[in-house]
Write a protein that holds these residues in place. Structure first.
Motif, PDB file in Angstrom:
ATOM      1  N   PRO A   1       3.331   2.096  -3.494  1.00 47.62           N
ATOM      2  CA  PRO A   1       3.025   3.084  -4.198  1.00 47.62           C
ATOM      3  C   PRO A   1       3.396   2.901  -5.842  1.00 47.62           C
ATOM      4  O   PRO A   1       2.638   2.942  -6.686  1.00 47.62           O
ATOM      5  CB  PRO A   1       4.043   4.236  -3.865  1.00 47.62           C
ATOM      6  N   GLY A   2       4.750   1.980  -5.903  1.00 46.96           N
ATOM      7  CA  GLY A   2       5.018   1.568  -7.499  1.00 46.96           C
ATOM      8  C   GLY A   2       3.768   0.717  -7.971  1.00 46.96           C
ATOM      9  O   GLY A   2       3.506   0.796  -8.993  1.00 46.96           O
ATOM     10  N   LEU A   3       3.662  -0.248  -7.181  1.00 46.87           N
ATOM     11  CA  LEU A   3       2.530  -1.245  -7.580  1.00 46.87           C
ATOM     12  C   LEU A   3       1.359  -0.500  -7.895  1.00 46.87           C
ATOM     13  O   LEU A   3       0.667  -0.889  -9.005  1.00 46.87           O
ATOM     14  CB  LEU A   3       2.454  -2.269  -6.438  1.00 46.87           C
TER      15      LEU A   3
ATOM     16  N   ALA B   1       0.762   2.518  -8.751  1.00 45.61           N
ATOM     17  CA  ALA B   1       0.861   3.116 -10.019  1.00 45.61           C
ATOM     18  C   ALA B   1       0.797   2.247 -11.241  1.00 45.61           C
ATOM     19  O   ALA B   1       0.340   2.561 -12.249  1.00 45.61           O
ATOM     20  CB  ALA B   1       2.134   3.989  -9.901  1.00 45.61           C
TER      21      ALA B   1
ATOM     22  N   VAL C   1      -9.601   3.661  -5.122  1.00 47.48           N
ATOM     23  CA  VAL C   1      -9.224   2.410  -4.287  1.00 47.48           C
ATOM     24  C   VAL C   1      -7.714   2.503  -4.120  1.00 47.48           C
ATOM     25  O   VAL C   1      -7.124   2.309  -3.009  1.00 47.48           O
ATOM     26  CB  VAL C   1      -9.773   1.132  -4.643  1.00 47.48           C
TER      27      VAL C   1
ATOM     28  N   GLU D   1      -5.567   4.822  -4.471  1.00 51.53           N
ATOM     29  CA  GLU D   1      -5.022   6.063  -4.075  1.00 51.53           C
ATOM     30  C   GLU D   1      -4.049   6.139  -2.906  1.00 51.53           C
ATOM     31  O   GLU D   1      -3.192   6.699  -2.800  1.00 51.53           O
ATOM     32  CB  GLU D   1      -5.984   7.265  -4.275  1.00 51.53           C
TER      33      GLU D   1
ATOM     34  N   PHE E   1      -2.581   3.796  -1.711  1.00 48.24           N
ATOM     35  CA  PHE E   1      -1.508   3.106  -1.795  1.00 48.24           C
ATOM     36  C   PHE E   1      -0.584   3.731  -2.472  1.00 48.24           C
ATOM     37  O   PHE E   1       0.769   3.424  -2.144  1.00 48.24           O
ATOM     38  CB  PHE E   1      -1.796   1.586  -2.290  1.00 48.24           C
ATOM     39  N   LEU E   2      -0.965   4.603  -3.457  1.00 49.61           N
ATOM     40  CA  LEU E   2      -0.043   5.425  -4.183  1.00 49.61           C
ATOM     41  C   LEU E   2       0.676   6.282  -3.400  1.00 49.61           C
ATOM     42  O   LEU E   2       1.977   6.472  -3.762  1.00 49.61           O
ATOM     43  CB  LEU E   2      -0.999   6.328  -4.928  1.00 49.61           C
ATOM     44  N   VAL E   3       0.333   6.632  -2.263  1.00 49.29           N
ATOM     45  CA  VAL E   3       1.103   7.619  -1.264  1.00 49.29           C
ATOM     46  C   VAL E   3       1.314   7.023  -0.078  1.00 49.29           C
ATOM     47  O   VAL E   3       1.409   7.712   0.913  1.00 49.29           O
ATOM     48  CB  VAL E   3       0.399   9.033  -1.472  1.00 49.29           C
TER      49      VAL E   3
ATOM     50  N   GLY F   1       4.020   5.709   1.230  1.00 49.21           N
ATOM     51  CA  GLY F   1       5.269   6.119   1.644  1.00 49.21           C
ATOM     52  C   GLY F   1       6.327   4.939   2.154  1.00 49.21           C
ATOM     53  O   GLY F   1       5.952   3.819   2.181  1.00 49.21           O
TER      54      GLY F   1
END
Lengths: 427, 297, 277
Positions: free
Chosen positions: C194-196, C198, C262, C264, C266-268, C270
């Motif tokens: 998620p951090g990556l 973002a 694409v 998104e 990864f963004l969530v 967890g």
């Protein structure tokens, strides 16, 4: 997108592919014997842009082996970009600048003295419109490319609908026309059309519009190169602006571009602008075009002024200077000057051109000539003489003081006095 | 080879990792900063790189500290920072939590929430300028029709309205980034903590304040620093919407820097404003980093 | 898994709907403007759908301008910037987060320096620097300049995110004999999706929408123009066809939307995603 950190060699390959492509792209420009760089905001503009293209084509034809690399920078970014290029020691070879922005460049000695070049080529600049503005510190630092007088564009149908038979020719008629055409057509409490189009959000537009009123009242922003804001003519001019504003005859907060857009969409009855308003009118719908007309502005003398100049950097190789000078000569030659008038629909700065056939082709051409002559014979310039270096600051000061007058309800006398003090402080 | 896992070499490895970032900054940023400081100490209208420099003097700074417009710009900048930063945080937090819930179309909602960020600043500002237009704008029209106002609000000629208009556009443009960061941060909060809190009888708001916020603090801290610095430096939004007006009510330090340097050709003064901005930002960042960005664990 | 009751569901959907409508109204307005004929841009009362939508505005732009070239240039710059920025930032962020370095905070502040100086004052010195390196008119000048602007926030974003990760995994890896770099790449990054994501999104968007650097360094070489420069060049001196500019801007936003789609998931992702044991 798989995590990129897996697989160092893939990353390296990707990087070298990237580098290769970038290098290829960077070198993509063709290399020729000699290339002159030319940066202008006019590239791609109908009319003036087409004319510059013709000059470039002619130059390349008569100078095989030399090409001109012409790039566009939008007008709103132009001054900053030019300034960065000069300050970073990388100016373009052919320098194109607006007449109100070249003074700081000349002041730094960045512009070439064209005097010797002009003398050697026997270029006769008598009566070359606006050329006196190109004199800086006793030297001729540029060639004036356009001097225009302002005209009034009006919506004939809107005037007729409201009982105005002919476009206004003086202040009283102007006020009457404005009052008649500012209306709320559908009764929802919101004005649908306005009588007067003035760019209240635009420092330059506001200053030029007010100048029209000031000049008609016999005043001027500067006298003998010194600020003269605290004079009866200027005060009267401010008073007229204030009256239009207080009676809500002007749409609030529009830029010059927006005023032109509103005009061709039938929301504004009259606007005073340079001859370029004609080009804008030509983009309106056919029904609108049939009712949009031009006439002399209601103030005498009309606002007018220099527009843009061409020159070269003082720091250039002699070889390049010769080439750039030959480019300028083509632009200044009689056939091309006449072509300029044709494509730009306004008289060229060069004196003594026979416009008979153009006048026959384009009915408004004689109007443009009339306005030009009225303005130049009265020595009018939008760029106040003596304030060229501080022009941006003066514009901002003017804008703020006028806004204060309009928004806070100050009197024109107070505004004029404040203007005089503030402008003198910048000198 | 140094064994970097050994505790005594650990620090060296840390510095090594920081190396590339420091080198990049040093190579690209230090020269402009030094140059700006140098120019700010000279009485120049236009400074030439490589030209002879004028004698050094503090006149530019003294002039600034005595000018009302400088202090006004400081005040206006801080108003923007506090207002835009605060409101953006609230909206971003609410949005992040909202799109973190499970519902159909959640992915689409996330995409749409982040769209303002994708629109180029200048284009976004022009659209807002049109929508907020006093005479023909849709916002005024709707507010009038809804009966919320009785006369059109001149967003760009009324100082208060202009401040709120610019703030609003900044918030609109700026909150998506915060929301994305907060959304990412929300992911790393262990579900167990929520369950434990629920078992202890904590309600929705208590879970929010005692589980969500503490876990998010590092991310919130960074987001606030980023937004603060962004608002400090932003130029395009204000320039297109109000050009610093009306009557200087939206002239921040960044607008003042540009105006003095590029519009009025008083580069000495412009550089001085810039250097002062740098110092203020450095002090603020130091303070905020101290308070927020320590690791929670 | 807490399930929601019907009123709860309605509340969520209603709120989401209301929020989206308010926030996206300008985008909708952009679409309307893009589709309006250029001589009907300021209709009043405002029209909520143009009378005569010009769907060909998009193809007209593609035909009249080297839009494809601009997009390729912007894409290349964005990718190069992304790789450079992420690499530098990940290393620096990890150091700031995990190593309690003496002067670590000051270094962290130093990295932020780029974001403290008004961009106005960077332009001329950077121009001089890149001119002396012969990079004016070369996209690498823009890449380096952009990366310098992105690294500060990217570093701090990642640091903020790394700070929220538990230390146990790294300690376990150390016990297992993992090298320090290996810890970064094999333990931390996989659980930092998620951090990556973002940060990558941030890098991409900042690079994509950059106008100042592109304009400063690439003005004179039209073959390297980016989308933001190309669109800016469509502004006329006296009037501007804002419908064309809006249409072009909408087209220019498409890649960002694709990148978001694409990234998104990864963004969530967890905490549990990717933490292999």
């Amino acid at each position: 997108m798989q995590p990129k950190f897996k697989g160092g060699t893939e990353l390296a390959k990707l990087k070298s592919l990237l580098l290769g492509t970038c290098a290829a792209l960077a070198l993509a420009a063709p290399v020729s014997a000699e290339t002159l760089t030319f940066v202008s905001w006019m590239k791609g503009d109908p009319g003036y842009g087409d004319w510059w293209q013709e000059v470039i084509t002619e130059f390349e034809k008569t100078h095989p082996g030399t090409t001109i690399e012409w790039t566009k920078v939008a007008r709103s970014d132009f001054a900053d970009t030019m300034f960065t290029m000069f300050a970073g020691d990388n100016p373009p070879d052919i320098v194109h600048l607006a007449s109100f922005e070249f003074a700081p460049f000349a002041n730094e000695g960045w512009l070439e003295d064209l005097g010797p070049w002009i003398a050697e080529a026997n270029l006769d600049l008598t009566n070359w419109s606006g050329q006196s503005t190109c004199q800086w510190d006793g030297k001729t630092v540029c060639l004036m490319m356009l001097y225009t007088g302002y005209v009034m564009a009006y919506n004939e149908a809107m005037l007729a609908e409201n009982g105005i038979a002919a476009p206004p020719t003086n202040w009283d008629e102007y006020l009457e026309t404005a009052r008649a055409t500012t209306k709320d057509n559908d009764g929802d409490g919101v004005m649908d059309t306005y009588g007067v189009g003035i760019a209240l959000k635009d420092a330059a537009g506001l200053m030029y519009a007010t100048q029209g009123f000031v000049q008609d009242a016999g005043g001027s922003y500067t006298v003998d190169g010194k600020p003269a804001f605290n004079t009866p003519g200027v005060i009267e001019g401010l008073r007229r602006l204030k009256q239009l504003y207080d009676e809500k005859l002007i749409p609030a907060d529009q830029t010059s571009g927006e005023v032109r857009q509103l005009f061709i969409e039938g929301k504004i009855a009259t606007t005073v602008d340079g001859p370029w308003i004609y080009n804008t009118m030509k983009t309106a719908t056919p029904e609108m075009q049939s009712v949009l007309k031009l006439s002399m502005p209601p103030g005498t003398p009309p606002v007018g002024g220099t527009s843009n100049v061409v020159t070269m950097p003082s720091d250039l190789s002699d070889e390049k200077k010769q080439l750039v000078w030959e480019f300028i000569q083509i632009a200044a030659s009689e056939p091309f000057q006449k072509r300029f008038a044709e494509l730009g629909s306004s008289p060229a700065p060069r004196a003594g051109i026979d416009y008979a056939d153009l006048i026959a082709q384009e009915p408004y051409f004689s109007l443009f000539i009339e306005s030009n002559e009225a303005a130049s014979s009265a020595g009018i310039d939008r760029l106040p003489k003596g304030l060229e270096l501080q022009f941006n600051e003066v514009q901002k000061i003017f804008f703020e003081e006028v806004q204060r007058m309009l928004i806070e309800g100050r009197s024109p006398e107070d505004a004029a006095a404040a203007l005089q003090t503030a402008v003198e402080a910048t000198l | 080879m140094i064994d970097f896992t050994a505790p005594r070499h650990r620090a060296k490895f840390g510095y090594l990792l920081l190396g590339p970032a420091v080198v990049l900054m040093a190579a690209i940023i230090v020269y402009p900063i030094l140059l700006s400081v140098s120019i700010s100490m000279q009485d120049v209208r236009i400074a030439r790189i490589g030209g002879e420099s004028e004698p050094w003097t503090f006149d530019n700074y003294i002039g600034l500290f005595q000018s009302a417009e400088f202090w006004e710009a400081c005040w206006i900048t801080s108003k923007f920072v506090l207002f835009v930063g605060g409101v953006s945080l609230v909206i971003a937090l609410a949005t992040a939590i909202l799109v973190n819930q499970k519902f159909h179309g959640r992915s689409a909602a996330r995409l749409l929430v982040m769209l303002p960020w994708a629109v180029p600043e200048v284009v976004a500002t022009v659209i807002w300028a049109w929508m907020l237009d006093s005479s023909f704008g849709v916002v005024n029209w709707m507010l009038l029709r809804l009966g919320l106002i009785s006369a059109q609000i001149p967003f760009t000629s009324d100082p208060t309205a202009a401040f709120f208009a610019v703030s609003f556009v900044m918030i609109w443009k700026g909150y998506p980034m915060m929301a994305i960061m907060l959304l990412a941060g929300l992911q790393s909060i262990p579900e167990e903590q929520y369950q434990a809190a629920e078992v202890d009888g904590a309600g929705v708001w208590q879970r929010f304040f005692y589980v969500t916020i503490p876990n998010l603090l590092p991310v919130i801290g960074v987001a606030l620093i980023m937004t603060t610095l962004w608002v400090f430096r932003d130029f395009a939004i204000i320039n297109v919407l109000t050009a610093g007006g009306p009557l200087g009510s939206t002239t921040t330090l960044s607008i003042l820097t540009f105006e003095k340097s590029f519009a009025f050709f008083r580069m000495g003064e412009g550089a001085a404003v810039g250097v002062i901005t740098l110092i203020i930002c450095a002090i603020l960042s130091r303070g905020m980093i101290g308070r927020f960005a320590r690791s929670v664990h | 898994m807490r399930t929601r009751s019907l009123p709860g569901n309605i509340a969520v959907y209603a709120t989401v709907g209301a929020v989206l409508i308010t926030l996206l109204f300008p985008i909708y307005w952009m679409v309307i403007t893009a589709l309006s004929p250029s001589n009907q841009l300021r209709s009043f009362p405002p029209r909520f759908w143009p009378e005569n939508p010009q769907f060909n505005v998009f193809s007209d732009i593609l035909a009249a301008q080297p839009f494809g070239l601009w997009m390729v240039n912007t894409l290349l710059i964005a990718l190069a910037t992304l790789i450079l920025s992420l690499t530098v930032s990940i290393l620096a962020a990890y150091a700031l987060s995990r190593h309690n370095l003496r002067g670590g905070e000051s270094v962290g502040l130093f990295i932020l320096l780029a974001k403290m100086l008004p961009a106005t004052l960077l332009i001329i010195p950077l121009f001089a620097i890149f001119k002396s390196m012969g990079l004016v008119g070369n996209i690498w000048s823009v890449v380096i300049a952009q990366a310098t602007m992105i690294v500060p926030f990217a570093t701090w974003m990642l640091k903020g995110y790394f700070d929220t990760l538990p230390h146990e995994l790294e300690q376990a890896a150390l016990v297992d004999g993992c090298s320090p770099l290996g810890i970064i790449f094999r333990v931390i990054l996989p659980i930092s999706a998620p951090g990556l994501a973002a940060t990558a999104l941030y890098c991409f968007v900042i690079s994509w929408s950059d106008y100042l650097f592109a304009r400063t360094f690439l003005s004179t070489s039209e073959s390297t123009w980016t989308l933001s420069m190309g669109i800016a060049s469509m502004k006329g001196e006296f009037t501007t066809s804002w419908n064309v500019i809006m249409a072009a801007s909408l087209m220019a936003s498409v890649p960002i939307i694709l990148v978001f789609l694409v990234l998104e998931r990864f963004l969530v992702g967890g905490l549990s995603a990717g933490a292999e044991k």
